[in-house]
Scaffold this motif. Structure first.
Motif, PDB file in Angstrom:
ATOM      1  N   ILE A   1       0.849  -1.205   0.000  1.00  0.00           N
ATOM      2  CA  ILE A   1       0.000   0.000   0.000  1.00  0.00           C
ATOM      3  C   ILE A   1       0.876   1.243   0.000  1.00  0.00           C
ATOM      4  CG2 ILE A   1      -1.618   1.351   1.370  1.00  0.00           C
ATOM      5  CD1 ILE A   1      -2.916  -1.243   2.250  1.00  0.00           C
ATOM      6  N   GLN A   2       1.928   1.211   0.816  1.00  0.00           N
ATOM      7  CA  GLN A   2       2.860   2.345   0.829  1.00  0.00           C
ATOM      8  C   GLN A   2       3.502   2.527  -0.540  1.00  0.00           C
ATOM      9  OE1 GLN A   2       7.022   2.235   2.495  1.00  0.00           O
ATOM     10  NE2 GLN A   2       6.019   3.361   4.159  1.00  0.00           N
ATOM     11  N   ARG A   3       3.922   1.431  -1.158  1.00  0.00           N
ATOM     12  CA  ARG A   3       4.573   1.504  -2.470  1.00  0.00           C
ATOM     13  C   ARG A   3       3.625   2.073  -3.516  1.00  0.00           C
ATOM     14  NH1 ARG A   3       7.099  -3.954  -4.839  1.00  0.00           N
ATOM     15  NH2 ARG A   3       8.453  -3.637  -3.038  1.00  0.00           N
ATOM     16  N   LEU A   4       2.347   1.693  -3.448  1.00  0.00           N
ATOM     17  CA  LEU A   4       1.361   2.177  -4.425  1.00  0.00           C
ATOM     18  C   LEU A   4       1.276   3.692  -4.407  1.00  0.00           C
ATOM     19  CD1 LEU A   4      -0.983   1.776  -6.443  1.00  0.00           C
ATOM     20  CD2 LEU A   4      -2.499   1.545  -4.448  1.00  0.00           C
ATOM     21  N   TRP A   5       1.130   4.274  -3.213  1.00  0.00           N
ATOM     22  CA  TRP A   5       0.913   5.715  -3.132  1.00  0.00           C
ATOM     23  C   TRP A   5       2.209   6.508  -3.244  1.00  0.00           C
ATOM     24  CZ3 TRP A   5      -3.717   5.796  -4.347  1.00  0.00           C
ATOM     25  CH2 TRP A   5      -4.682   4.980  -3.755  1.00  0.00           C
ATOM     26  N   VAL A   6       3.276   6.014  -2.646  1.00  0.00           N
ATOM     27  CA  VAL A   6       4.532   6.761  -2.662  1.00  0.00           C
ATOM     28  C   VAL A   6       5.176   6.730  -4.048  1.00  0.00           C
ATOM     29  CG1 VAL A   6       6.884   6.853  -1.729  1.00  0.00           C
ATOM     30  CG2 VAL A   6       4.943   6.422  -0.197  1.00  0.00           C
ATOM     31  N   GLU A   7       5.117   5.561  -4.726  1.00  0.00           N
ATOM     32  CA  GLU A   7       5.805   5.399  -6.005  1.00  0.00           C
ATOM     33  C   GLU A   7       4.901   5.613  -7.220  1.00  0.00           C
ATOM     34  OE1 GLU A   7       7.920   1.742  -6.224  1.00  0.00           O
ATOM     35  OE2 GLU A   7       8.987   2.051  -4.327  1.00  0.00           O
ATOM     36  N   MET A   8       3.706   6.171  -7.000  1.00  0.00           N
ATOM     37  CA  MET A   8       2.779   6.331  -8.122  1.00  0.00           C
ATOM     38  C   MET A   8       3.372   7.155  -9.264  1.00  0.00           C
ATOM     39  SD  MET A   8      -1.224   7.491  -8.110  1.00  0.00           S
ATOM     40  CE  MET A   8      -1.732   5.949  -7.341  1.00  0.00           C
ATOM     41  N   PRO A   9       3.996   8.307  -9.004  1.00  0.00           N
ATOM     42  CA  PRO A   9       4.603   9.039 -10.133  1.00  0.00           C
ATOM     43  C   PRO A   9       5.693   8.225 -10.829  1.00  0.00           C
ATOM     44  CG  PRO A   9       4.403  10.453  -8.198  1.00  0.00           C
ATOM     45  CD  PRO A   9       4.108   9.054  -7.736  1.00  0.00           C
ATOM     46  N   LYS A  10       6.523   7.531 -10.056  1.00  0.00           N
ATOM     47  CA  LYS A  10       7.584   6.719 -10.640  1.00  0.00           C
ATOM     48  C   LYS A  10       7.017   5.559 -11.435  1.00  0.00           C
ATOM     49  CE  LYS A  10      11.530   3.845  -9.304  1.00  0.00           C
ATOM     50  NZ  LYS A  10      12.337   3.334  -8.161  1.00  0.00           N
ATOM     51  N   THR A  11       5.968   4.916 -10.909  1.00  0.00           N
ATOM     52  CA  THR A  11       5.347   3.792 -11.610  1.00  0.00           C
ATOM     53  C   THR A  11       4.847   4.220 -12.983  1.00  0.00           C
ATOM     54  OG1 THR A  11       4.668   2.796  -9.505  1.00  0.00           O
ATOM     55  CG2 THR A  11       3.533   2.049 -11.492  1.00  0.00           C
ATOM     56  N   PHE A  12       4.267   5.408 -13.051  1.00  0.00           N
ATOM     57  CA  PHE A  12       3.726   5.896 -14.320  1.00  0.00           C
ATOM     58  C   PHE A  12       4.835   6.348 -15.262  1.00  0.00           C
ATOM     59  CE2 PHE A  12       1.419   9.624 -16.485  1.00  0.00           C
ATOM     60  CZ  PHE A  12       1.047   8.844 -17.549  1.00  0.00           C
ATOM     61  N   THR A  13       5.723   7.202 -14.796  1.00  0.00           N
ATOM     62  CA  THR A  13       6.726   7.778 -15.685  1.00  0.00           C
ATOM     63  C   THR A  13       7.789   6.770 -16.102  1.00  0.00           C
ATOM     64  OG1 THR A  13       7.998   8.570 -13.769  1.00  0.00           O
ATOM     65  CG2 THR A  13       6.413  10.097 -14.753  1.00  0.00           C
ATOM     66  N   HIS A  14       7.974   5.687 -15.322  1.00  0.00           N
ATOM     67  CA  HIS A  14       8.947   4.661 -15.677  1.00  0.00           C
ATOM     68  C   HIS A  14       8.322   3.534 -16.499  1.00  0.00           C
ATOM     69  CE1 HIS A  14      12.361   5.643 -12.633  1.00  0.00           C
ATOM     70  NE2 HIS A  14      11.750   6.741 -13.063  1.00  0.00           N
ATOM     71  N   PHE A  15       7.078   3.696 -16.897  1.00  0.00           N
ATOM     72  CA  PHE A  15       6.427   2.696 -17.749  1.00  0.00           C
ATOM     73  C   PHE A  15       7.176   2.637 -19.070  1.00  0.00           C
ATOM     74  CE2 PHE A  15       2.443   1.399 -20.221  1.00  0.00           C
ATOM     75  CZ  PHE A  15       2.530   0.083 -19.812  1.00  0.00           C
TER      76      PHE A  15
END
Length: 533
Positions: free
Chosen positions: A82-96
C-alpha cells in the motif's frame, strides 16, 4: 480522422467466429476501466493466495544455509505494498517502459504527418507500383523496423495505414499487416538486433545461476539463422492472411470527403511546392543520417561503447548505444524532414506552426496517456504480488514433468509461452521469469540455451497481437480509431486472431523441424547440447 465508411463492414463483421469475437469484445468496458477491474481482481487474488500460503521454490537462488529459497505470494493490501502504491505512483507511471518511446517519436512524426510530408512522400513513392506488392513490403519493413527498438510500433503502423489509403486499399488492412510484422514478427529479422542482446543477456544469467556449465559462452548471434528463416516464413503468412482473409472481411474502403482529398488521389500529380518540399525533406534526412553516422563511426564518438565482449561479438556489443539511440534518431529525422518539407511546401510558415504541430501530436496521445497510467499500475502491482514468478515456475515445472519427446516438449514450451504472453506482455519480463527454469531444464534434456531462447521467441511474438495487456495494444487501438470510430478491443482482437493462429502454427512447426534435424541456430550455436565431461 473521420469515420471510415465501409458499406460491407456491417454484414461482414457479424459472421462466424471472428464476428462473435468482435461483438463480444466490443461489449467490454473502456480499456481504462478494464485495467481498473483487473487491478481490483488482482488485489483479491493476491490476498487469497497470501492467506492460503501459495509458494514456489526459486529455481536458482538458495538461502545462505543451502536450503531452497521460497517465493511467497504477497498481498497487495500489505502495509508495504500500500505504501509503495501511493509513494511510487509518479515513478510507476513515468517509468512505464513504452511511454518515453511513444512521446519522443510522436513529437517528430506528428510534424511530418501534419506538414503533409507523409501523404506526399508515399503518393510519390507508390505511384505506378502494383498494389498487391504493398502487403509484403509493409510486412518486411515492419519486421526489419524492430532493429529500431519499439519505434516500429509508433512509426511503421500509422504509416502503413496511410500507405494503404493512398493507393485506395483499406487502411485497417495496412494497420493489421504492419502490426503483425512489428509485434507478431518481433523476433524475425535479417540479423541480430537489440532484442538479441536483451534476451541472451537473460539467458546467460540463467546459465550462470544454475551452475550447470561454467564453460558456456553467450553468443549474441546464437539465433541468427533461426530468426532469418522465421522472417522468410512469416512474410508469406502475413501476406496471405492480409490479402485473402482480413481485407476481404473489411470490405471496400470508401473514404469520406476529407480522406478522399488527402489520401484518395494517388494519381493526382504533386504540385511544384510539394515536389520542392520532398527534395528539401530528402536533404534533411541525409543530414540527420550523416550526423548519426559521424556520431557512430568517427573516432572517439559517443554511440560506440567501449565494453567488454566475447571475441567475435564486439562488433555488436559496442554498437548497443547506436541501436538504443534510434528512437531519438527517428524523432530528429521526422522533425527535420517535416520542418524542411513544410517550409518549402508552404504548410509551415513560422516556428509557431512547428510548435503547434508538435502540440497537436501530443493532444492525440492524451487518451493513450490515460491508458498507460492504468496499464503501468496493473503491470507493477502484478510484479509486487510475486504471482507472475510463482505461476511461471509452476507452469514450467509441469512441462518438465511431462516426459514428452524433445521436439514435442519444445513445441509445448512455445504454446505455453504464447499462453503466458496473454497475461504478461513484456518480452524481457517474461523471459526473466521463465529463463531460470526453462534454460537449465532444457540443458539437462539436451537442448542448448540458444534453443530455449529460440522457442521462447516464437511463442512470445505470435500472441503479442491479440492480448490487450500488451503495452502497445492501446496505442494500436488509437491508430485504428483515427480511421474508423467505434473500432474497439474486440474489433482489433478479431482482426489479428488469424495472424496469431497462423504465425503460431508456422513457428511451432519450424522449431519442431529444426530440433528434429539438429540444425544450428546461429554461427557456433547448435540446438543440441550435452553436459561437459
Amino acid at each position: 480522422m473521420a469515420e471510415t465508411k465501409t458499406p460491407n463492414s456491417e454484414n461482414s463483421s457479424q459472421k462466424g467466429f471472428l464476428g462473435w469475437v468482435e461483438r463480444t469484445g466490443n461489449q467490454l468496458p473502456d480499456p481504462v476501466f478494464i485495467f481498473f477491474y483487473l487491478i481490483v481482481l488482482l488485489i483479491i487474488i493476491s490476498v487469497m493466495c497470501s492467506l492460503f500460503g501459495l509458494t514456489a521454490n526459486h529455481p536458482v537462488q538458495e538461502n545462505s544455509d543451502g536450503s531452497p529459497l521460497i517465493i511467497r505470494s504477497l498481498s497487495l493490501l500489505s502495509a508495504e505494498n500500500i505504501q509503495r502504491l501511493w509513494v511510487e505512483m509518479p515513478k510507476t507511471f513515468t517509468h512505464f517502459h513504452p511511454l518515453g518511446y511513444v512521446l519522443v517519436v510522436m513529437l517528430g512524426a506528428g510534424v511530418a504527418e501534419r506538414s503533409g510530408l507523409f501523404a506526399s512522400g508515399i503518393r510519390q513513392a507508390v505511384s505506378g507500383a502494383p498494389k498487391y506488392l504493398l502487403t509484403p513490403v509493409v510486412a518486411l519493413v515492419a519486421m526489419l523496423s524492430n532493429h529500431a527498438a519499439d519505434a516500429g510500433y509508433v512509426v511503421m503502423i500509422p504509416l502503413a495505414a496511410i500507405l494503404f489509403a493512398t493507393v485506395g486499399r483499406h487502411p485497417m488492412a495496412g494497420i493489421a499487416a504492419a502490426f503483425a510484422g512489428v509485434s507478431g514478427g518481433f523476433s524475425a529479422n535479417v540479423s541480430p538486433g537489440q532484442l538479441d542482446a536483451l534476451l541472451f543477456g537473460i539467458t546467460e544469467a540463467a546459465v550462470d545461476g544454475a551452475g550447470i556449465d561454467p564453460t558456456w559462452v553467450m553468443n549474441i548471434a546464437g539465433n541468427w539463422y533461426f530468426i532469418a528463416v522465421l522472417m522468410v516464413i512469416y512474410l508469406p503468412v502475413i501476406w496471405y492472411v492480409t490479402d485473402k482473409i482480413i481485407e476481404p472481411r473489411l470490405g471496400k474502403w470508401v473514404p469520406d470527403e476529407r480522406q478522399a482529398e488527402e489520401y484518395g488521389q494517388e494519381d493526382k500529380p504533386l504540385t511544384e511546392g510539394q515536389k520542392k518540399g520532398l527534395r528539401h525533406a530528402g536533404f534533411a534526412i541525409l543530414g540527420v543520417c550523416a550526423l548519426w553516422a559521424i556520431m557512430t563511426f568517427a573516432p572517439g564518438t559517443p554511440l560506440l561503447a567501449d565494453e567488454n565482449a566475447v571475441e567475435g561479438q564486439k562488433w555488436y556489443v559496442t554498437a548497443t548505444p547506436f541501436f538504443r539511440s534510434l528512437v531519438a534518431g527517428f524523432m530528429i529525422l521526422f522533425l527535420a524532414a517535416g520542418w524542411f518539407y513544410g517550409r518549402a511546401a508552404g504548410t509551415i510558415k513560422s516556428h509557431r506552426d512547428l510548435v503547434d504541430m508538435m502540440a497537436e501530436a501530443m493532444k492525440d496521445m492524451g487518451y493513450y496517456l490515460v491508458l498507460a497510467f492504468a496499464a503501468a499500475h496493473f503491470v507493477a502491482m502484478f510484479n509486487w504480488s510475486n504471482l507472475g514468478l510463482i505461476s511461471a515456475v509452476h507452469g514450467a515445472n509441469g512441462i518438465e514433468a511431462s516426459g514428452l519427446p524433445l521436439p514435442i516438449a519444445l513445441g509445448l514450451i512455445v504454446l505455453f509461452t504464447g499462453l503466458l504472453n496473454l497475461f504478461v506482455g513484456s518480452a524481457s519480463a517474461k523471459w526473466a521469469l521463465l529463463a531460470p527454469v526453462l534454460v537449465p531444464m532444457l540443458m539437462l534434456l539436451g537442448i542448448s540455451p540458444e534453443g530455449a531462447t529460440a522457442a521462447y521467441r516464437v511463442g512470445d511474438g505470435a500472441t503479442n497481437i491479440i492480448t490487450p495487456l500488451m503495452v502497445y495494444f492501446p496505442l494500436i487501438l488509437v491508430f485504428a480509431q483515427r480511421w474508423q470510430k467505434g473500432f474497439g478491443i474486440g474489433s482489433l482482437t478479431a482482426m489479428m486472431i488469424p495472424y496469431s493462429i497462423w504465425m503460431l502454427i508456422s513457428g511451432v512447426i519450424l522449431i519442431v523441424v529444426w530440433i528434429a534435424l539438429g540444425l544450428p541456430l546461429g554461427p557456433g550455436a547448435p540446438i543440441s547440447y550435452s553436459l561437459p565431461g
